[in-house]
Design a protein around this motif. Structure first.
Motif, PDB file in Angstrom:
ATOM      1  N   ALA A  47      29.958 -18.419   9.684  1.00 14.33           N
ATOM      2  CA  ALA A  47      30.569 -17.301  10.411  1.00 14.33           C
ATOM      3  C   ALA A  47      31.805 -16.796   9.661  1.00 14.33           C
ATOM      4  CB  ALA A  47      30.936 -17.738  11.837  1.00 14.33           C
ATOM      5  N   ALA A  48      32.640 -17.742   9.205  1.00 18.06           N
ATOM      6  CA  ALA A  48      33.847 -17.347   8.468  1.00 18.06           C
ATOM      7  C   ALA A  48      33.471 -16.674   7.147  1.00 18.06           C
ATOM      8  CB  ALA A  48      34.724 -18.575   8.219  1.00 18.06           C
ATOM      9  N   ALA A  49      32.473 -17.211   6.466  1.00 22.72           N
ATOM     10  CA  ALA A  49      32.063 -16.649   5.175  1.00 22.72           C
ATOM     11  C   ALA A  49      31.484 -15.247   5.365  1.00 22.72           C
ATOM     12  CB  ALA A  49      31.046 -17.568   4.500  1.00 22.72           C
ATOM     13  N   TYR A  50      30.760 -15.060   6.459  1.00 19.74           N
ATOM     14  CA  TYR A  50      30.194 -13.743   6.743  1.00 19.74           C
ATOM     15  C   TYR A  50      31.309 -12.740   7.010  1.00 19.74           C
ATOM     16  CZ  TYR A  50      27.837  -9.950   9.188  1.00 19.74           C
ATOM     17  OH  TYR A  50      27.395  -8.709   9.577  1.00 19.74           O
ATOM     18  N   GLU A  51      32.255 -13.147   7.839  1.00 19.92           N
ATOM     19  CA  GLU A  51      33.383 -12.267   8.150  1.00 19.92           C
ATOM     20  C   GLU A  51      34.116 -11.881   6.867  1.00 19.92           C
ATOM     21  OE1 GLU A  51      37.295 -12.355  11.122  1.00 19.92           O
ATOM     22  OE2 GLU A  51      35.877 -14.026  11.105  1.00 19.92           O
ATOM     23  N   ASN A  52      34.316 -12.863   6.012  1.00 19.74           N
ATOM     24  CA  ASN A  52      35.012 -12.621   4.746  1.00 19.74           C
ATOM     25  C   ASN A  52      34.238 -11.648   3.852  1.00 19.74           C
ATOM     26  OD1 ASN A  52      36.885 -13.235   2.463  1.00 19.74           O
ATOM     27  ND2 ASN A  52      35.051 -14.199   1.598  1.00 19.74           N
ATOM     28  N   VAL A  53      32.937 -11.865   3.709  1.00 19.31           N
ATOM     29  CA  VAL A  53      32.180 -11.024   2.772  1.00 19.31           C
ATOM     30  C   VAL A  53      32.117  -9.580   3.269  1.00 19.31           C
ATOM     31  CG1 VAL A  53      29.811 -11.399   3.647  1.00 19.31           C
ATOM     32  CG2 VAL A  53      30.202 -10.978   1.213  1.00 19.31           C
ATOM     33  N   LYS A  59      34.349  -8.089   5.094  1.00 21.98           N
ATOM     34  CA  LYS A  59      35.677  -7.508   4.893  1.00 21.98           C
ATOM     35  C   LYS A  59      35.875  -7.099   3.427  1.00 21.98           C
ATOM     36  CE  LYS A  59      40.500  -9.091   5.260  1.00 21.98           C
ATOM     37  NZ  LYS A  59      40.593  -9.692   3.916  1.00 21.98           N
ATOM     38  N   VAL A  60      35.550  -8.009   2.522  1.00 25.00           N
ATOM     39  CA  VAL A  60      35.774  -7.726   1.109  1.00 25.00           C
ATOM     40  C   VAL A  60      34.860  -6.599   0.615  1.00 25.00           C
ATOM     41  CG1 VAL A  60      35.799  -8.729  -1.193  1.00 25.00           C
ATOM     42  CG2 VAL A  60      36.491 -10.123   0.746  1.00 25.00           C
ATOM     43  N   LEU A  61      33.623  -6.607   1.069  1.00 26.02           N
ATOM     44  CA  LEU A  61      32.728  -5.509   0.705  1.00 26.02           C
ATOM     45  C   LEU A  61      33.277  -4.185   1.221  1.00 26.02           C
ATOM     46  CD1 LEU A  61      29.294  -7.245   1.447  1.00 26.02           C
ATOM     47  CD2 LEU A  61      29.976  -6.348  -0.790  1.00 26.02           C
ATOM     48  N   GLY A  62      33.805  -4.220   2.451  1.00 22.17           N
ATOM     49  CA  GLY A  62      34.365  -3.020   3.051  1.00 22.17           C
ATOM     50  C   GLY A  62      35.515  -2.447   2.227  1.00 22.17           C
ATOM     51  N   GLU A  63      36.321  -3.350   1.670  1.00 24.29           N
ATOM     52  CA  GLU A  63      37.443  -2.893   0.834  1.00 24.29           C
ATOM     53  C   GLU A  63      36.958  -2.076  -0.362  1.00 24.29           C
ATOM     54  OE1 GLU A  63      39.474  -6.482  -0.193  1.00 24.29           O
ATOM     55  OE2 GLU A  63      40.035  -6.923   1.889  1.00 24.29           O
ATOM     56  N   HIS A  64      35.708  -2.305  -0.749  1.00 25.15           N
ATOM     57  CA  HIS A  64      35.147  -1.546  -1.882  1.00 25.15           C
ATOM     58  C   HIS A  64      34.146  -0.491  -1.416  1.00 25.15           C
ATOM     59  CE1 HIS A  64      37.030  -4.053  -4.968  1.00 25.15           C
ATOM     60  NE2 HIS A  64      36.937  -5.001  -4.057  1.00 25.15           N
ATOM     61  N   GLY A  65      34.183  -0.215  -0.122  1.00 29.47           N
ATOM     62  CA  GLY A  65      33.337   0.864   0.403  1.00 29.47           C
ATOM     63  C   GLY A  65      31.860   0.523   0.463  1.00 29.47           C
ATOM     64  N   ILE A  66      31.554  -0.761   0.483  1.00 29.57           N
ATOM     65  CA  ILE A  66      30.139  -1.161   0.531  1.00 29.57           C
ATOM     66  C   ILE A  66      29.762  -1.561   1.959  1.00 29.57           C
ATOM     67  CG2 ILE A  66      28.396  -2.759  -0.350  1.00 29.57           C
ATOM     68  CD1 ILE A  66      30.167  -3.090  -2.875  1.00 29.57           C
ATOM     69  N   ASP A  67      28.755  -0.868   2.515  1.00 34.07           N
ATOM     70  CA  ASP A  67      28.294  -1.153   3.871  1.00 34.07           C
ATOM     71  C   ASP A  67      27.235  -2.254   3.873  1.00 34.07           C
ATOM     72  OD1 ASP A  67      29.919   0.697   5.068  1.00 34.07           O
ATOM     73  OD2 ASP A  67      28.430   2.309   4.984  1.00 34.07           O
ATOM     74  N   VAL A  68      27.140  -2.906   5.018  1.00 34.67           N
ATOM     75  CA  VAL A  68      26.106  -3.934   5.163  1.00 34.67           C
ATOM     76  C   VAL A  68      25.319  -3.686   6.441  1.00 34.67           C
ATOM     77  CG1 VAL A  68      27.703  -5.596   4.105  1.00 34.67           C
ATOM     78  CG2 VAL A  68      27.388  -5.613   6.590  1.00 34.67           C
ATOM     79  N   LEU A  69      24.088  -4.190   6.459  1.00 33.21           N
ATOM     80  CA  LEU A  69      23.337  -4.287   7.702  1.00 33.21           C
ATOM     81  C   LEU A  69      23.888  -5.506   8.434  1.00 33.21           C
ATOM     82  CD1 LEU A  69      20.706  -3.100   9.176  1.00 33.21           C
ATOM     83  CD2 LEU A  69      19.554  -5.124   8.229  1.00 33.21           C
ATOM     84  N   PRO A  70      24.414  -5.344   9.659  1.00 29.76           N
ATOM     85  CA  PRO A  70      24.999  -6.514  10.335  1.00 29.76           C
ATOM     86  C   PRO A  70      23.998  -7.663  10.418  1.00 29.76           C
ATOM     87  CG  PRO A  70      25.524  -4.494  11.524  1.00 29.76           C
ATOM     88  CD  PRO A  70      24.536  -4.115  10.457  1.00 29.76           C
ATOM     89  N   ALA A  71      24.459  -8.845  10.048  1.00 26.33           N
ATOM     90  CA  ALA A  71      23.613 -10.031  10.055  1.00 26.33           C
ATOM     91  C   ALA A  71      24.137 -11.023  11.076  1.00 26.33           C
ATOM     92  CB  ALA A  71      23.589 -10.665   8.675  1.00 26.33           C
ATOM     93  N   ALA A  72      23.290 -11.991  11.462  1.00 24.28           N
ATOM     94  CA  ALA A  72      23.681 -13.001  12.452  1.00 24.28           C
ATOM     95  C   ALA A  72      23.254 -14.407  12.050  1.00 24.28           C
ATOM     96  CB  ALA A  72      23.084 -12.639  13.815  1.00 24.28           C
TER      97      ALA A  72
END
Lengths: 406, 406
Positions: free
Chosen positions: B310-316, B318-331
Motif C-alpha cells: 500500500a505504501a509503495a503504491y502510494e509512493n509510485v 505520487k512520484v509518477l504524478g510529479e512527472h505528469g504520468i497518469d495511472v489506472l488506479p490499482a488495488a
C-alpha cells in the motif's frame, strides 16, 4: 466430464511399485516395530545421511538474490559448479551452457522425448528396463518405448540392431536409443567396448543416443565409463544427450534435481524452454551449489558411497546365499537382480506376480517383480540393498522363511 | 537435425520481458552503481526479505525422511499446512487431498491446459493479460489463448460472453475461461458481483473456470474475494480449478512453488500424474511447511506485505504524478498500469515499442510495453513498484527526464 481426451488417456492405474512404496511407508519395520513392512522395492540410497546431515541442518547463507528469479534452466552459478563436477564424473570437459537443470531425471527424459520425437515415434531401450521410462517417454510425451530384449541379460550391439529392425518392420519411426548406464534393474556397468559397439550401431542407423547416467557415481564393482568419452570418435557431439541427478549418488531422491547435458544447440533451446515447467527451487540450487563447491567434501561423499555400496552388495549376496537365492552379479547401483525361478509354481508371469504378493503379504517385504521391468523370463526380482545391513538381513531372512514354506 | 516437429515448433525467440530482465541483471542500478539499469519490468516482490532472512538463513531441522521420496504431488505434511493456510486465504475449507503441489503456477496452468483441453482448443482470457499465459497454455500444451478484450480495462460478464461467441464463430472449441484474480497486469481486484456474473456466464456456456489467485495475499486496496466462495451456489465444485503460489505474496519467486486446488477427481488424478514432471524439492517443501506452521509469523508476513505494498503504491503514484504520468488506479499486485499515450509519436504499437526501447536505452529503466500483454490500445505500460522507494523514485525521475526530451 472436465477431462480432455489426452487427459483421459493419461489416467492410469498407478505403478504397483509406487503403490507398494507408500503402503509400506505407512507401517515400516524398525527394531521398535518388528512386524512392520520392509521396503526393498524402491531404489533409494539410505547409506549417506550421516554425511549429509551436518550440511543439511546447518545454517544456510541464503542471499536476497537467491530468493528471486534465476535462469529457469538453472542458475549460472549452480551450472558452473555442476559442469566442473560432471566433468570429473564423465571424464570430459563440460560447458555450463550445455547444461539444463530440471526437477529430476524423469523431467530430463520427458523433455528429450518431446524434443527428439513426435507422438507415436519410438525410442529403443535394452530390456529389462527401469519401469519409470514408460511414464517418462510414454506418458504425456506419447513416445513408444520399444524393447530390445537382451541375450542372457548382456547388452550387445546385436540386440540393439535387432530391435531397431523389428521396430521399423512394425512400421515405427525410431528416433533414438536410450541406455541406462550403469543399468537399472540389473546393476550392470558397460565397458568401453560395449558402449562403443552399441553407439556405432546407433550412429550407423542415423539415431540419437540418450544415456541416463544417474548411477555414474554408484559403480562399486567396475570402472564407470561415460558415453561422453565416445565423443567425437564414435558419436558426433550433437547426437549424444546425457542425464544425471542427485537422487542416487548423493542419496537425495526427494530433492528431485536432474541435469541434461546436450550439445545440440536446438535441442538445448527446446530443453531450456521446457525447463520452465520443471524448475528447481533456487533454495535447493544454492544448497547443492555450495556442496559441489566444497570439492573435498564431495570427493569424500562419493568415495564413501562406493565403499558402502560395495560392502552392502557383499552383505546382500552373502545373506541371500545363506537362503539359497542366486543373483546376477552386479557392479553398480542400489539393487541386485535375484533369481527366484526355483520358487515359481510355474514359469509364468502370473506365477511371478503370485509369488510377489505372497512375499509382500506373508514376509511383509516389498521387492519388485521382473514383469515391472518388462523382463522376458519370469522369476527374476529386483531387490534394493542400499540400506543398513540389519534391515537387509531381516528382510532376506523373512523372504527365505516364506520361500521355504512354498 | 535432431529436433522433432513439435520440438521445432517450440523453438521461440524468447520473451522480451525475460531478455530485458537478464540484461539489466548484468548491470543493476545501486547507490554504488548510479548508472546501472533499473528493472521495474519483472513482477517480483522485493519488500519482504528482511522478514524472510532470519528464517532462510537459520539452521534447518531436516530429517532423513525429508531427503527421500515424497508423494510427487506434494508431501502430505506440506499439503496439510497448505490446506489450512489456503483455507484462510480463500475463505473456504480446503481438503489437502484436493491440492497438487508443483514447481510454480506456470506448471499449475500447463497441467490444467493438458488435463482440460486437447491441442488446438481454446481458453478465454480477459485481455490485457499476463504474457506468460501464452507459454503456459500455448507452448507444449498447444492450447489457444483466446482474448476477451475488456471495456475500458473493466472485467464484465459481457466481455467474456462476447469472446466465447467470437471463438466459437471462429470454429474453436472453447473449454475454459481463465481469470487472474487479482489481475495482472492492471492490479485490479474483482468484487463478488463481478466474479459471480462472470462465473454465471462460464457455467451457462458449459465451460470450466480456471482462476489463478497468485496475488490473493497482495490486495492492498480492496478486499480479495476468492472464486472458491462461488462454490456451490454459482459453480459446482468440480468445475473450478484454483492456482496459488509463493512467488508474490511471500516474495519467493525463485523457489518456484505453486499449488493447484481442484475438486474434480479425474482432473486431480491427471494433475497428480503430471506433477511428477514438475515436482518441488522436499528440501523446500520442508522449509515452507515449517513457515506455514508458524501461524503467527505467516500472519505477520501477510500483514506487512499488504501494508508495504500500500505504501509503495502510494509512493509510485505520487512520484509518477510529479512527472505528469497518469495511472489506472490499482488495488492489488506488484505493478501499476501507466499511461504513456501522450508520449507516443503516433498511436501505434510500433511507436509503443520505440518508446519502450528509448526508455530502456536512454533512461536505462525496464518497464513492460502493453503489447506484451496483448493490450488493444497502444501507450500503456506495466511498471512494477514492489521495491524500495528510492529505487522507484530514481527510476521514475529517469523516465520523466527522458519523456520530457521527447
Amino acid at each position: 466430464m472436465g477431462l480432455s481426451n489426452r487427459g483421459r488417456a493419461m489416467l492410469s492405474e498407478g505403478s504397483p511399485l509406487v503403490e507398494a512404496h507408500f503402503a509400506v511407508a505407512a507401517d515400516p519395520w524398525s527394531p521398535e516395530n518388528p512386524d512392520g513392512y520392509i521396503n526393498l522395492g524402491t531404489a533409494e540410497n539410505h547409506l549417506l545421511f550421516d554425511l549429509l546431515e551436518p550440511r543439511l541442518t546447518a545454517a544456510r547463507p541464503v542471499l536476497e538474490g537467491d530468493t528471486h528469479y534465476q535462469q529457469l534452466y538453472g542458475a549460472a552459478s549452480f551450472r558452473a559448479e555442476l559442469a566442473r563436477f560432471l566433468g570429473q564424473l564423465q571424464g570430459d570437459e563440460v560447458d555450463p551452457e550445455d547444461l539444463v537443470v530440471v526437477g529430476g531425471t524423469s523431467v530430463v527424459l520427458e523433455i528429450l522425448a518431446h524434443a527428439l520425437c513426435d507422438p507415436g515415434e519410438a525410442i529403443i531401450v535394452p530390456t529389462p528396463y527401469y519401469a519409470g521410462l514408460d511414464d517418462d517417454f510414454g506418458g504425456r510425451a506419447g513416445v513408444r518405448v520399444f524393447p530390445a530384449p537382451l541375450d542372457g541379460f548382456t547388452l550387445t550391439a546385436d540386440a540393439i540392431a535387432r530391435a531397431i529392425a523389428s521396430a521399423r518392420s512394425a512400421g515405427l519411426t525410431v528416433r533414438a536409443v536410450c541406455l541406462l548406464s550403469p543399468d537399472n534393474p540389473m546393476g550392470q556397468v558397460y565397458d568401453e567396448t560395449t558402449l562403443r559397439a552399441v553407439a556405432e550401431v546407433v550412429m550407423a542407423e542415423g539415431l540419437q543416443l540418450i544415456v541416463d547416467e544417474i548411477y555414474a557415481g554408484s559403480s562399486y564393482g567396475a570402472p564407470f565409463v561415460s558415453a561422453a568419452t565416445l565423443v567425437p570418435d564414435v558419436v558426433p557431439p550433437e547426437r549424444l544427450h546425457l542425464g544425471w541427478g542427485f537422487a542416487k549418488d548423493f542419496g537425495l531422491s526427494g530433492f528431485k534435481v536432474g541435469v541434461l547435458r546436450t550439445r545440440d544447440p536446438e535441442v538445448r533451446a527446446v530443453a531450456r524452454q521446457l525447463a520452465m515447467f520443471g524448475p528447481v527451487s533456487s533454495d535447493t540450487q544454492v544448497f547443492l551449489r555450495d556442496l559441489l563447491a566444497d570439492e573435498e567434501w564431495t570427493a569424500t561423499l562419493l568415495r564413501e558411497n562406493v565403499a558402502r555400496l560395495a560392502a552392502a552388495y557383499e552383505n546382500v549376496v552373502k545373506v541371500l546365499g545363506e537362503h539359497g537365492i542366486d543373483v546376477l552379479p552386479a557392479a553398480a547401483g542400489l539393487f541386485v537382480w535375484i533369481d527366484l525361478r526355483p520358487w515359481l509354481a510355474e514359469p509364468t508371469f502370473e506365477a511371478e506376480l503370485a509369488l510377489w504378493r505372497r512375499l509382500f503379504d506373508e514376509a511383509k517385504v516389498n521387492i519388485s517383480p521382473g514383469a515391472v521391468f518388462h523382463s522376458s523370463e519370469p522369476g527374476w526380482f529386483r531387490l534394493c540393498f542400499a540400506t543398513s545391513a540389519d534391515t537387509v538381513r531381516t528382510a532376506v531372512e523373512r523372504l527365505g522363511q516364506t520361500l521355504s514354506q512354498a
